[in-house]
Design a protein around this motif. Sequence first.
Motif, short mmCIF file in Angstrom:
data_model
loop_
_atom_site.label_atom_id
_atom_site.label_comp_id
_atom_site.label_asym_id
_atom_site.label_seq_id
_atom_site.Cartn_x
_atom_site.Cartn_y
_atom_site.Cartn_z
N ASP A 1 46.92 45.79 50.47
CA ASP A 1 48.10 45.56 51.59
C ASP A 1 47.95 44.56 52.44
OD1 ASP A 1 48.26 49.37 51.59
OD2 ASP A 1 49.04 48.00 50.12
N SER A 2 46.80 44.08 52.63
CA SER A 2 46.65 43.22 53.69
C SER A 2 47.02 41.68 53.42
CB SER A 2 45.03 43.00 53.92
OG SER A 2 44.44 42.86 52.96
N VAL A 3 47.30 41.49 51.93
CA VAL A 3 47.86 40.17 51.35
C VAL A 3 49.24 40.20 50.72
CG1 VAL A 3 45.38 39.47 51.20
CG2 VAL A 3 46.51 40.30 49.01
N LYS A 4 49.63 41.48 50.61
CA LYS A 4 51.03 41.44 49.98
C LYS A 4 52.06 40.75 50.62
CE LYS A 4 50.51 45.90 47.32
NZ LYS A 4 50.78 47.34 47.22
N GLY A 5 52.98 40.15 49.94
CA GLY A 5 53.95 39.37 50.54
C GLY A 5 53.35 37.74 50.90
N ARG A 6 51.73 37.80 51.04
CA ARG A 6 51.37 36.30 51.31
C ARG A 6 50.71 35.86 50.23
NH1 ARG A 6 47.78 35.82 55.22
NH2 ARG A 6 46.88 37.98 55.02
N PHE A 7 49.74 36.46 49.49
CA PHE A 7 49.17 35.91 48.56
C PHE A 7 49.60 36.51 46.94
CE2 PHE A 7 44.56 36.04 50.80
CZ PHE A 7 45.30 35.23 51.67
N THR A 8 49.54 35.43 45.96
CA THR A 8 49.98 35.89 44.79
C THR A 8 49.14 35.48 43.75
OG1 THR A 8 52.52 35.40 45.42
CG2 THR A 8 51.99 35.34 43.16
N ILE A 9 48.88 36.47 42.78
CA ILE A 9 47.71 36.16 41.66
C ILE A 9 48.54 35.91 40.59
CG2 ILE A 9 47.59 38.38 41.31
CD1 ILE A 9 44.67 37.86 40.72
N SER A 10 48.22 34.87 39.76
CA SER A 10 48.50 34.64 38.67
C SER A 10 47.60 34.14 37.61
CB SER A 10 49.85 33.44 38.35
OG SER A 10 49.19 32.31 39.14
N ARG A 11 48.11 33.87 36.24
CA ARG A 11 47.02 33.38 35.28
C ARG A 11 47.68 32.54 34.21
NH1 ARG A 11 50.00 37.20 32.89
NH2 ARG A 11 49.78 37.90 30.75
N ASP A 12 46.91 31.78 33.57
CA ASP A 12 47.24 30.76 32.53
C ASP A 12 46.16 31.30 31.58
OD1 ASP A 12 47.41 28.82 30.82
OD2 ASP A 12 47.90 27.26 32.31
N ASN A 13 46.74 31.67 30.36
CA ASN A 13 46.00 32.25 29.17
C ASN A 13 45.43 31.35 28.42
OD1 ASN A 13 47.70 34.55 30.13
ND2 ASN A 13 47.23 35.60 28.26
N ALA A 14 46.16 30.17 28.30
CA ALA A 14 45.74 29.05 27.53
C ALA A 14 44.75 28.43 28.11
CB ALA A 14 46.85 27.91 27.52
N LYS A 15 44.64 28.33 29.62
CA LYS A 15 43.57 27.73 30.10
C LYS A 15 42.41 28.61 30.63
CE LYS A 15 46.02 23.99 32.11
NZ LYS A 15 46.68 23.34 33.43
N ASN A 16 42.63 29.96 30.35
CA ASN A 16 41.53 31.04 30.83
C ASN A 16 41.33 30.79 32.30
OD1 ASN A 16 40.94 32.77 28.69
ND2 ASN A 16 38.86 32.16 28.37
N THR A 17 42.17 30.97 32.83
CA THR A 17 42.20 30.49 34.33
C THR A 17 43.00 31.26 35.27
OG1 THR A 17 41.62 28.27 34.08
CG2 THR A 17 42.67 28.67 36.15
N VAL A 18 42.57 32.01 36.25
CA VAL A 18 43.29 32.84 37.19
C VAL A 18 43.49 32.04 38.74
CG1 VAL A 18 41.41 34.11 37.96
CG2 VAL A 18 43.37 35.08 38.14
N TYR A 19 44.50 32.10 39.29
CA TYR A 19 44.96 31.30 40.39
C TYR A 19 45.22 32.60 41.53
CZ TYR A 19 45.76 27.87 36.96
OH TYR A 19 45.68 26.79 36.05
N LEU A 20 44.81 32.10 42.59
CA LEU A 20 45.37 32.90 44.00
C LEU A 20 46.13 32.03 44.67
CD1 LEU A 20 44.96 35.74 45.20
CD2 LEU A 20 43.03 34.91 46.40
N GLN A 21 47.37 32.03 44.92
CA GLN A 21 48.11 31.08 45.82
C GLN A 21 48.09 32.18 47.22
OE1 GLN A 21 49.62 28.21 45.61
NE2 GLN A 21 50.12 28.57 47.70
N MET A 22 47.53 31.31 48.12
CA MET A 22 47.53 32.00 49.68
C MET A 22 48.47 31.43 50.45
SD MET A 22 43.44 32.78 49.68
CE MET A 22 43.04 30.90 49.90
N ASN A 23 49.54 31.93 51.13
CA ASN A 23 50.39 31.43 51.70
C ASN A 23 50.37 32.26 53.26
OD1 ASN A 23 51.31 29.73 49.73
ND2 ASN A 23 52.87 31.23 49.15
N SER A 24 51.14 31.53 54.26
CA SER A 24 50.74 32.22 55.56
C SER A 24 49.69 32.49 55.88
CB SER A 24 51.94 33.20 55.71
OG SER A 24 53.06 32.89 55.37
N LEU A 25 48.43 31.75 55.64
CA LEU A 25 47.02 31.90 56.07
C LEU A 25 46.95 32.53 57.57
CD1 LEU A 25 45.24 29.34 53.71
CD2 LEU A 25 45.10 31.83 53.73
#
Length: 124
Positions: A62-86
């Motif tokens: 709940d503390s990061v909803k609306g600010r942080f977004t998690i996503s993945r790139d299957n081809a690169k086997n990579t997960v990302y965390l986009q952190m906004n409004s830090l």
Amino acid sequence: QVQLVESGGGLAQAGDSLRLSCAASGNTFRNYLMGWFRQAPGKEREFVATIAWSDGDVTSADSVKGRFTISRDNAKNTVYLQMNSLKPDDTAIYFCTLKAGTWASRDPVMYDYWGQGTQVAVSS
């Protein structure tokens, strides 16, 4: 064995954005999820977000909803965390993690593999 290597941490000011990356290598499970926890000085490791690798199902604190977004790139086997409004409260070491199965848990002991961590520091 699975290896997780994080990158993208650093210094930021309140309101800024940062993006963390975590590349996985080795023998992952048939079904698994990847995600992020964080640990501030003197505090316990805290759940941030996870994403199921097969269907992209996301679970976030709940503390990061609306600010942080998690996503993945299957081809690169990579997960990302986009952190906004830090915020200064986001200051912590951020750990990438991987867990067998697709059931998200907020308990770090349920996770199978961990990266070395990347520092995020947010000033006011």
